[in-house]
Write an enzyme that holds these catalytic residues in place. Structure first.
Site, PDB file in Angstrom:
ATOM      1  N   THR A 338       0.849  -1.192   0.000  1.00 39.52           N
ATOM      2  CA  THR A 338       0.000   0.000   0.000  1.00 39.52           C
ATOM      3  C   THR A 338       0.885   1.242   0.000  1.00 39.52           C
ATOM      4  O   THR A 338       1.907   1.283   0.690  1.00 39.52           O
ATOM      5  CB  THR A 338      -0.953   0.012   1.221  1.00 39.52           C
ATOM      6  OG1 THR A 338      -1.762   1.193   1.176  1.00 39.52           O
ATOM      7  CG2 THR A 338      -0.198  -0.040   2.530  1.00 39.52           C
ATOM      8  N   HIS A 391       2.166 -11.549  14.325  1.00 45.74           N
ATOM      9  CA  HIS A 391       3.184 -12.134  15.194  1.00 45.74           C
ATOM     10  C   HIS A 391       2.861 -13.577  15.586  1.00 45.74           C
ATOM     11  O   HIS A 391       3.694 -14.276  16.163  1.00 45.74           O
ATOM     12  CB  HIS A 391       3.329 -11.284  16.458  1.00 45.74           C
ATOM     13  CG  HIS A 391       4.687 -11.326  17.067  1.00 45.74           C
ATOM     14  ND1 HIS A 391       5.648 -12.235  16.718  1.00 45.74           N
ATOM     15  CD2 HIS A 391       5.247 -10.556  18.031  1.00 45.74           C
ATOM     16  CE1 HIS A 391       6.749 -12.035  17.431  1.00 45.74           C
ATOM     17  NE2 HIS A 391       6.535 -11.020  18.243  1.00 45.74           N
TER      18      HIS A 391
END
Length: 420
Positions: A338, A391
């Site tokens: 992006t 994560h």
């Protein structure tokens, strides 16, 4: 009298909002003619007439939410267009018609209650797959409890309900109470605008990503000198040869693909208790439109050269702005890029495009004083880059090294050209 229903659109789409009727009551249609434009979570699609005839009745208005299978209009196969002259026979039979209409209205009252119940069900937050499975099993979504912290119903919740598993009803009750809170009132003038279906979907997915992923962001900066010099040297030859400009996105796309090959867990997703490692490189490129952000996908970016990547991105961008994207253009990406820099963003933390576990954010190029290896100071065109990651399966070490590898390839773009 024949019915026009919302057709099966795609496995991942079970509902939509009527954006625009292309016909009105009394219009003549042929089989296959488009009658309305339906706004779905991803793209706008046209719904076609299954029968030829006259539009006798439109049952849903623009802005109404509808589900697959809903009756939205009726077609009179033997009717005449509204411009035709009324015959005496029609005039004399007008009174019986009125009486029959009143009888129909009486008969439709129970159906109206069912429609109201369906409308309540459509307000429940549920994944498209869950809605489809609930329809197959004949289960009302309002009867299902969700394990999701946001109350979103998933296919496993539907299956559990079907098997008669008992869940705590407390979370569901809390979820129902939230929408009942009073709207804030203002002493000064305001305007309330209904969110489009696509905007609602974007909002729900962004919140879902933040709640369902252990999202962290790591940052670095790239010296864009080499890329800018290379583009300056070769821009004219590139346009002459390929018919398209050499932009920044192709460099970033190729650098991301190279880094993903070295860090395969970032090119993966979580499905239940499994990690799905993707052996392909379909890179989503976020595009801003008037209706919201969409992420069309550049397929097999590893097999394209720089010109191929630039052409794909340009084509997808044009289709996005013209609202011509198809579902196939948006599905199945493995990683997203992006670029907030085109709007002037200097630094940001991009939100994951779930179920992907990584997204790269580009930003504005800004000249800054940089200390060089020989301790001299030079003014260099610098760009901050950000990498958000999940994560749960991506360790901080891998995420940091991934971003460093992207930086290294961007600062030595000649290797990218040779390998690309």
């Amino acid at each position: 009298m024949k019915e026009i229903k919302v057709p099966e659109l795609a496995e991942s789409i079970t509902e939509g909002t009527i954006a625009q009727w292309l016909v009105k009551t009394g219009d003549k249609v042929e089989k296959g003619d488009p009658v309305l434009e339906l706004e779905t979570d991803k793209v706008n699609v046209e719904v076609n007439a299954d029968y030829a005839g006259i539009i006798a009745e439109i049952l849903k208005e623009e802005g109404d939410d509808v589900e697959v299978g809903d009756v939205i209009a009726k077609v009179d196969e033997n009717g005449e267009a509204s411009g035709a002259a009324d015959s005496p026979a029609e005039e004399t039979s007008e009174q019986p018609k009125e009486e029959s209409k009143q009888e129909e209205k009486k008969e439709e009252k129970p159906a109206a209650k069912q429609e109201e119940k369906k409308s309540d069900s459509s307000n429940i937050v549920a994944s498209p797959a869950a809605r489809k499975r609930a329809r197959e099993l004949g289960i009302n979504l309002s009867d299902i409890s969700s394990r999701d912290p946001l109350g979103r119903i998933r296919p496993e919740d539907v299956e559990s309900h079907a098997k008669g598993e008992t869940k705590s009803s407390a979370p569901k009750q809390e979820k129902k109470q939230e929408p009942k809170s009073e709207k804030t009132t203002f002493d000064k003038p305001v305007e309330r605008v209904k969110m489009s279906r696509r905007r609602q979907t974007i909002a729900n997915r962004l919140v879902e990503a933040q709640h369902n992923a252990a999202m962290l962001t790591t940052f670095n900066e790239v010296d864009m000198t080499a890329i800018m010099n290379l583009r300056k040297e070769r821009k004219d030859k590139f346009v002459d040869k390929h018919g398209i400009k050499l932009g920044f996105m192709s460099f970033f796309t190729k650098a991301v693909v190279g880094a993903l090959k070295e860090f395969p867990l970032i090119n993966a997703e979580i499905q239940d208790n499994e990690i799905v490692l993707k052996k392909f490189y379909d890179i989503g490129i976020a595009v801003s439109t008037d209706d919201g952000l969409v992420v069309p996908v550049v397929r097999d970016a590893d097999r394209l050269d720089f010109a191929g990547v630039e052409k794909e991105i340009a084509d997808l961008g044009k289709k996005a702005k013209a609202k011509e994207l198809q579902l196939a253009d948006l599905q199945g990406g493995s990683f997203t890029i992006t670029n907030g820099g085109i709007f002037g963003s200097l630094l940001s933390t991009p939100i994951l495009n779930t179920p992907q576990v990584g997204i790269l954010g580009m930003h504005s190029i800004q000249k800054r004083p940089i200390v060089m290896p020989d301790d001299s100071i030079e003014v260099r065109p610098m760009m901050y880059i950000a990498m958000s990651y999940d994560h749960r399966i991506v360790d901080g070490k891998d995420a940091v090294q991934f971003l460093v590898r992207v930086k290294q390839m961007l600062e030595d773009p000649y290797d990218l050209l040779l390998e690309g």
